[in-house]
Enzyme design. Structure first.
Site, PDB file in Angstrom:
ATOM      1  N   ASP A  81      17.100  67.448  55.009  1.00 46.63           N
ATOM      2  CA  ASP A  81      18.055  67.711  54.254  1.00 46.63           C
ATOM      3  C   ASP A  81      18.467  68.966  53.746  1.00 46.63           C
ATOM      4  OD1 ASP A  81      20.230  66.210  52.665  1.00 46.63           O
ATOM      5  OD2 ASP A  81      19.115  66.436  51.002  1.00 46.63           O
ATOM      6  N   HIS A  82      19.640  69.282  54.162  1.00 46.72           N
ATOM      7  CA  HIS A  82      20.382  70.727  53.702  1.00 46.72           C
ATOM      8  C   HIS A  82      19.176  71.797  54.417  1.00 46.72           C
ATOM      9  CE1 HIS A  82      23.508  69.631  51.304  1.00 46.72           C
ATOM     10  NE2 HIS A  82      22.705  68.518  50.764  1.00 46.72           N
ATOM     11  N   LYS A 193      28.184  64.299  37.391  1.00 49.98           N
ATOM     12  CA  LYS A 193      29.207  64.168  38.547  1.00 49.98           C
ATOM     13  C   LYS A 193      30.490  64.281  38.122  1.00 49.98           C
ATOM     14  CE  LYS A 193      25.893  61.550  41.663  1.00 49.98           C
ATOM     15  NZ  LYS A 193      25.260  62.663  42.227  1.00 49.98           N
ATOM     16  N   HIS A 220      27.011  62.414  50.509  1.00 46.79           N
ATOM     17  CA  HIS A 220      26.016  63.150  49.688  1.00 46.79           C
ATOM     18  C   HIS A 220      26.394  63.219  48.127  1.00 46.79           C
ATOM     19  CE1 HIS A 220      23.547  65.779  52.490  1.00 46.79           C
ATOM     20  NE2 HIS A 220      24.301  65.123  53.207  1.00 46.79           N
ATOM     21  N   GLY A 221      25.472  63.303  47.296  1.00 50.46           N
ATOM     22  CA  GLY A 221      25.735  63.500  45.849  1.00 50.46           C
ATOM     23  C   GLY A 221      26.288  61.911  45.431  1.00 50.46           C
ATOM     24  N   SER A 223      24.360  59.241  44.131  1.00 52.86           N
ATOM     25  CA  SER A 223      23.647  58.542  42.936  1.00 52.86           C
ATOM     26  C   SER A 223      24.735  57.736  41.961  1.00 52.86           C
ATOM     27  CB  SER A 223      22.713  59.517  42.224  1.00 52.86           C
ATOM     28  OG  SER A 223      21.398  59.608  43.371  1.00 52.86           O
ATOM     29  N   ASN A 264      23.160  59.527  50.959  1.00 55.07           N
ATOM     30  CA  ASN A 264      22.049  60.277  50.143  1.00 55.07           C
ATOM     31  C   ASN A 264      21.687  59.881  48.965  1.00 55.07           C
ATOM     32  OD1 ASN A 264      22.411  61.533  52.796  1.00 55.07           O
ATOM     33  ND2 ASN A 264      21.660  63.363  51.904  1.00 55.07           N
ATOM     34  N   ASP A 266      19.188  61.123  45.930  1.00 52.35           N
ATOM     35  CA  ASP A 266      17.976  61.864  45.197  1.00 52.35           C
ATOM     36  C   ASP A 266      17.951  61.764  43.603  1.00 52.35           C
ATOM     37  OD1 ASP A 266      15.805  63.633  44.997  1.00 52.35           O
ATOM     38  OD2 ASP A 266      17.247  65.417  45.547  1.00 52.35           O
ATOM     39  N   ARG A 291      -3.460  57.824  38.169  1.00 51.29           N
ATOM     40  CA  ARG A 291      -2.728  56.869  39.237  1.00 51.29           C
ATOM     41  C   ARG A 291      -1.890  56.031  38.226  1.00 51.29           C
ATOM     42  NH1 ARG A 291      -8.744  55.708  41.464  1.00 51.29           N
ATOM     43  NH2 ARG A 291      -8.968  55.783  39.244  1.00 51.29           N
TER      44      ARG A 291
HETATM   45 ZN    ZN Z   1      23.046  66.896  49.693  1.00 53.99          ZN
END
Ligand code: ZN
Length: 318
Positions: A81-82, A193, A220-221, A223, A264, A266, A291
């Protein structure tokens, strides 16, 4: 089964769904991606950024391949990615990635007076992208390029956002021979955003699709910054403003119907993992079995990834 982007995105293109591309940084994230994909019978793209690769001492691909053996029915791409330059892509190729993104739309080597990376000239973007296509072509590896720039890309990049010009996108694809094109339609990286109404410039997808009827388009971006996850993060101590805002799922669905085939994710994963981790630290005070913490993060991610697969329509498409 490791594949390049091409078979995944062709199927998505014909079936009018999008393949999720989840960025991973650790073993738990890799496990969550595979379990969610297997549960939903979804194809998936595992995104690794150059900095995540470095963080793992270049071991992330081995972790992915080791897990892939246990989830052999899931078609997946291991995608850089990128990639910032030719060397990032060359390294990914040598580590067994099946796909790379060369993001030559931004000049990561320079900074402007605000300390941000400036956008690159079109001709320079073409020349750098072409070089990576030549490297990947002989090895059956797919290449994603980017035209236009997003706001707030992971590192400190340029503040001025350049939306994709469809005519320029057409020229870019023809001159470079890339397999997938990331376009800028008003999304940005990170948890903030939009300052106002969260709307995408969907007409850019339509116009680009008209000029490039066969090119898989990438968002992208994208979310959504889900409110319940933001609230959980806030409640257990993450400093995040209530102005955090992502792309509404309804806008994502429209973007898919107009021809977006790869999305995408993230930021949402970071938030989901942090929320679970912080809550665990609160509920499980005095315990130091790590854990428990990473496991809680993994469970939250699996749930989030399952929801994304549903939203993007990729369930039962493996
Ligand atoms: Zn990106």
């Amino acid at each position: 089964m490791l594949v390049s982007l091409n078979p995944l995105l062709q199927k998505a293109f014909c079936g009018k769904f999008a393949v999720p591309a989840f960025n991973v940084n650790s073993m738990e994230m890799v496990q969550a991606v595979f379990s969610a994909a297997e549960k939903a019978k979804s194809p998936v793209i595992i995104g690794v950024s150059p900095s995540a690769l470095e963080y793992s001492a270049d071991l992330l691909p081995s972790i992915v391949f080791a897990h892939a053996k246990r989830f052999s029915k899931i078609p997946f791409a291991l995608h850089l990615d990128h990639g910032k330059n030719f060397d990032d892509c060359k390294k990914a190729v040598s580590l067994g990635f099946s796909s790379v993104m060369i993001d030559a739309s931004i000049d990561y080597e320079k900074k402007d007076f605000l300390g941000k990376h400036p956008a690159r000239k079109f001709s320079e973007n073409v020349a750098r992208t072409k070089k990576v296509v030549a490297l990947a072509r002989s090895k059956g590896i797919s290449v994603e390029g980017e035209i236009g720039t997003l706001g707030g890309i992971e590192d400190a990049t340029n503040s001025s956002v350049h939306l994709t010009d469809p005519e320029e996108a057409k020229k870019f694809v023809e001159e470079t021979g890339i397999d997938a094109l990331a376009i800028a339609i008003g999304t940005s990286h990170g948890a903030y955003k939009f300052s106002g109404n969260p709307k995408l410039k969907l007409e850019i997808i339509k116009q680009t699709r008209k000029l490039l009827p066969k090119m898989p388009l990438v968002l992208h971006g994208a979310s959504s910054v889900p409110k319940p996850i933001v609230e959980q993060c806030k409640k257990f101590g993450l400093q995040i403003s209530s102005e955090a805002q992502g792309v509404p799922v309804s806008e994502i669905k429209k973007a898919i119907s107009f021809g977006i085939c790869k999305i995408n994710i993230d930021t949402d994963a970071r938030l989901a993992f942090m929320g679970a981790l912080l809550q665990k630290a609160h509920d499980y005070q005095g315990q130091i079995d790590l854990r428990e913490y990473f496991g809680a993060g993994r469970t939250a991610l699996e749930k989030l990834y399952g929801q994304k697969i549903k939203d993007f329509g990729s369930a039962n498409k493996a």
